[in-house]
Design an enzyme around this catalytic site. Structure first.
Site, PDB file in Angstrom:
ATOM      1  N   GLY A   1      62.802  46.463  36.810  1.00 22.91           N
ATOM      2  CA  GLY A   1      63.973  45.655  36.744  1.00 22.91           C
ATOM      3  C   GLY A   1      65.185  46.470  36.445  1.00 22.91           C
ATOM      4  O   GLY A   1      66.230  45.855  36.552  1.00 22.91           O
TER       5      GLY A   1
ATOM      6  N   ARG B   1      39.239  33.888  34.085  1.00 19.62           N
ATOM      7  CA  ARG B   1      40.419  33.360  35.111  1.00 19.62           C
ATOM      8  C   ARG B   1      40.194  32.756  36.332  1.00 19.62           C
ATOM      9  O   ARG B   1      40.900  32.243  37.018  1.00 19.62           O
ATOM     10  CB  ARG B   1      41.146  34.773  35.212  1.00 19.62           C
ATOM     11  CG  ARG B   1      42.059  35.318  33.987  1.00 19.62           C
ATOM     12  CD  ARG B   1      42.857  34.278  33.149  1.00 19.62           C
ATOM     13  NE  ARG B   1      43.363  35.066  32.329  1.00 19.62           N
ATOM     14  CZ  ARG B   1      44.385  34.391  31.405  1.00 19.62           C
ATOM     15  NH1 ARG B   1      44.624  33.189  31.425  1.00 19.62           N
ATOM     16  NH2 ARG B   1      44.823  35.510  30.328  1.00 19.62           N
TER      17      ARG B   1
HETATM   18  C1  LIG Z   1      42.276  29.393  29.706  1.00 20.17           C
HETATM   19  C2  LIG Z   1      43.179  30.276  28.982  1.00 20.17           C
HETATM   20  C3  LIG Z   1      44.104  29.959  27.955  1.00 20.17           C
HETATM   21  C4  LIG Z   1      44.747  30.927  27.441  1.00 20.17           C
HETATM   22  N1  LIG Z   1      45.852  30.297  26.588  1.00 20.17           N
HETATM   23  C5  LIG Z   1      46.283  31.351  25.710  1.00 20.17           C
HETATM   24  C6  LIG Z   1      47.338  30.811  24.870  1.00 20.17           C
HETATM   25  O1  LIG Z   1      47.713  29.901  24.727  1.00 20.17           O
HETATM   26  N2  LIG Z   1      48.089  31.827  23.968  1.00 20.17           N
HETATM   27  C7  LIG Z   1      47.714  33.152  24.089  1.00 20.17           C
HETATM   28  O2  LIG Z   1      48.292  34.045  23.418  1.00 20.17           O
HETATM   29  N3  LIG Z   1      46.840  33.566  24.823  1.00 20.17           N
HETATM   30  C8  LIG Z   1      46.226  32.753  25.760  1.00 20.17           C
HETATM   31  N4  LIG Z   1      45.202  33.211  26.643  1.00 20.17           N
HETATM   32  C9  LIG Z   1      44.811  34.835  26.503  1.00 20.17           C
HETATM   33  C10 LIG Z   1      43.552  35.138  25.787  1.00 20.17           C
HETATM   34  O3  LIG Z   1      43.788  34.692  24.596  1.00 20.17           O
HETATM   35  C11 LIG Z   1      42.985  36.508  26.185  1.00 20.17           C
HETATM   36  O4  LIG Z   1      44.287  37.267  25.571  1.00 20.17           O
HETATM   37  C12 LIG Z   1      42.958  36.622  27.516  1.00 20.17           C
HETATM   38  O5  LIG Z   1      42.422  35.878  27.963  1.00 20.17           O
HETATM   39  C13 LIG Z   1      42.218  38.150  27.551  1.00 20.17           C
HETATM   40  O6  LIG Z   1      40.869  38.017  27.289  1.00 20.17           O
HETATM   41  P1  LIG Z   1      40.334  39.396  26.541  1.00 20.17           P
HETATM   42  O7  LIG Z   1      40.885  39.764  25.173  1.00 20.17           O
HETATM   43  O8  LIG Z   1      38.773  39.096  26.391  1.00 20.17           O
HETATM   44  O9  LIG Z   1      40.455  40.538  27.423  1.00 20.17           O
HETATM   45  P2  LIG Z   1      40.868  42.181  27.219  1.00 20.17           P
HETATM   46  O10 LIG Z   1      42.194  42.160  26.240  1.00 20.17           O
HETATM   47  O11 LIG Z   1      40.715  42.953  28.301  1.00 20.17           O
HETATM   48  O12 LIG Z   1      39.724  42.675  26.215  1.00 20.17           O
HETATM   49  C14 LIG Z   1      38.423  42.679  26.595  1.00 20.17           C
HETATM   50  C15 LIG Z   1      37.287  42.538  25.434  1.00 20.17           C
HETATM   51  O13 LIG Z   1      37.859  43.828  24.550  1.00 20.17           O
HETATM   52  C16 LIG Z   1      37.707  43.267  23.245  1.00 20.17           C
HETATM   53  N5  LIG Z   1      38.910  43.571  22.505  1.00 20.17           N
HETATM   54  C17 LIG Z   1      39.950  43.887  23.009  1.00 20.17           C
HETATM   55  N6  LIG Z   1      41.065  44.045  22.095  1.00 20.17           N
HETATM   56  C18 LIG Z   1      40.597  43.875  21.085  1.00 20.17           C
HETATM   57  C19 LIG Z   1      40.789  43.835  19.677  1.00 20.17           C
HETATM   58  N7  LIG Z   1      42.234  43.862  19.345  1.00 20.17           N
HETATM   59  N8  LIG Z   1      40.074  43.671  18.572  1.00 20.17           N
HETATM   60  C20 LIG Z   1      38.648  43.462  18.841  1.00 20.17           C
HETATM   61  N9  LIG Z   1      38.307  43.384  20.251  1.00 20.17           N
HETATM   62  C21 LIG Z   1      39.145  43.484  21.238  1.00 20.17           C
HETATM   63  C22 LIG Z   1      36.994  41.991  23.003  1.00 20.17           C
HETATM   64  O14 LIG Z   1      35.570  41.764  23.290  1.00 20.17           O
HETATM   65  C23 LIG Z   1      37.802  41.400  24.326  1.00 20.17           C
HETATM   66  O15 LIG Z   1      37.074  40.070  25.099  1.00 20.17           O
HETATM   67  C24 LIG Z   1      44.329  32.177  27.212  1.00 20.17           C
HETATM   68  C25 LIG Z   1      43.179  32.624  28.275  1.00 20.17           C
HETATM   69  C26 LIG Z   1      42.571  31.783  29.016  1.00 20.17           C
HETATM   70  C27 LIG Z   1      41.934  32.097  29.725  1.00 20.17           C
END
Ligand SMILES: Cc1cc2nc3c(=O)[nH]c(=O)nc-3n(C[C@H](O)[C@H](O)[C@H](O)COP(=O)(O)OP(=O)(O)OC[C@H]3O[C@@H](n4cnc5c(N)ncnc54)[C@H](O)[C@@H]3O)c2cc1C
Length: 241
Positions: free
Chosen positions: A100, A205
């Site tokens: 942007g 998702r």
């Molecule tokens: C229905 C829904 C509602 C949501 N609402 C909110 C909300 O209100 N506020 C908000 O902030 N987010 C929200 N989220 C986002 C959610 O908290 C996750 O950040 C997002 O879905 C990414 O998932 P993930 O961390 O599994 O994926 P990725 O970030 O791709 O991580 C994949 C996997 O790697 C591991 N991993 C990654 N990073 C770390 C780390 N730092 N430490 C340890 N293990 C790690 C974990 O096993 C994780 O599952 C929402 C998600 C959904 C699906």
């Protein structure tokens, strides 16, 4: 593979570890790459198709995720900024977004929902299927006033776009002028993600708890995934939706 999403967005497959291809043999190879990676630990390779499918199922059931990291896909997406913000939470992937600061493209299109869903009552984060597009009445504490939901929404976004263009005409830098644009404006990104992180994305998702707009992008990605990794897709189906 290019899937239109929402009113002006899309998901397009722009690359894989091999070249992007609709060719069935090439697509099947992605499932096989996972199987080969899983068997490398004891010097094995591919076995019969049935045995390979069983191994894929075993890997998914027992969350042996690393073999799925051997396969990477690259997508181009056009999506509202607020959907992009949700996508960015998937840290196990890489992004490049249009700038942007460099281009005025971000002020071009904004998302207009087909249906203005009402606020959810059971799930405070969600919405209901009730469509308020034709709703014309606002009740406040001491008065009732009239406006149309769609007209109000579009007027606000048109005003933002006009303000952006006026600021640009005045010579204000794009990096500052963009501050008046809301999160319904479309942005574009390139998203590189391995199959393990993509499966995690799809499970989270495609689920009905995810926002409807985000789900439409997840469903488009799922359609592409189904073509690229049909065996993994078949096993995953029961974990999705
Ligand atoms: C229905 C829904 C509602 C949501 N609402 C909110 C909300 O209100 N506020 C908000 O902030 N987010 C929200 N989220 C986002 C959610 O908290 C996750 O950040 C997002 O879905 C990414 O998932 P993930 O961390 O599994 O994926 P990725 O970030 O791709 O991580 C994949 C996997 O790697 C591991 N991993 C990654 N990073 C770390 C780390 N730092 N430490 C340890 N293990 C790690 C974990 O096993 C994780 O599952 C929402 C998600 C959904 C699906």
């Amino acid at each position: 593979m290019n899937y239109p999403v929402l009113d002006k967005g899309y998901v397009k497959l722009i690359g894989t570890m091999q070249s992007a291809s609709d060719d069935e043999q090439c697509a099947k190879a992605f499932d096989d790459m996972v199987v080969e990676a899983a068997r490398v630990s004891y010097g094995g390779g591919l076995k019969s198709p049935e045995q390979n499918k069983k191994l894929l199922a075993y890997l998914i059931e027992h969350e042996h995720g690393t073999p799925f990291e051997m396969v990477t896909f690259k997508f181009e997406l056009k999506l509202p900024i607020y959907v992009m913000r949700e996508l960015l939470r998937h840290r196990w992937s890489s992004f490049n977004e249009i700038s942007g600061r460099y281009t005025e493209e971000i002020a071009t299109d904004y998302y207009v929902p087909e249906s203005f869903r009402a606020q959810g009552t059971k799930n405070k984060q969600g919405s209901t299927n009730e469509d308020l597009s034709l709703c014309n009445i606002i009740h406040t504490d001491d008065m009732v006033s009239y406006m149309n939901v769609v007209t109000e929404y579009k007027a606000a976004l048109n005003m933002q776009r006009n303000s952006y263009n006026n600021l640009i005409r005045t010579g204000v830098a794009k990096e500052l002028a963009r501050g008046v644009l809301g999160t319904a404006f479309y942005t574009k990104c390139v998203w590189s993600v391995n199959a393990r992180a993509l499966i995690n994305f799809l499970i989270l998702r495609c689920d009905e708890h995810a926002q409807w707009e985000m789900r439409q992008y997840a469903f488009a990605v799922l359609e592409i995934f189904k073509t690229l990794m049909p065996n993994t897709y078949n096993i995953l189906q029961k974990h999705l939706i």
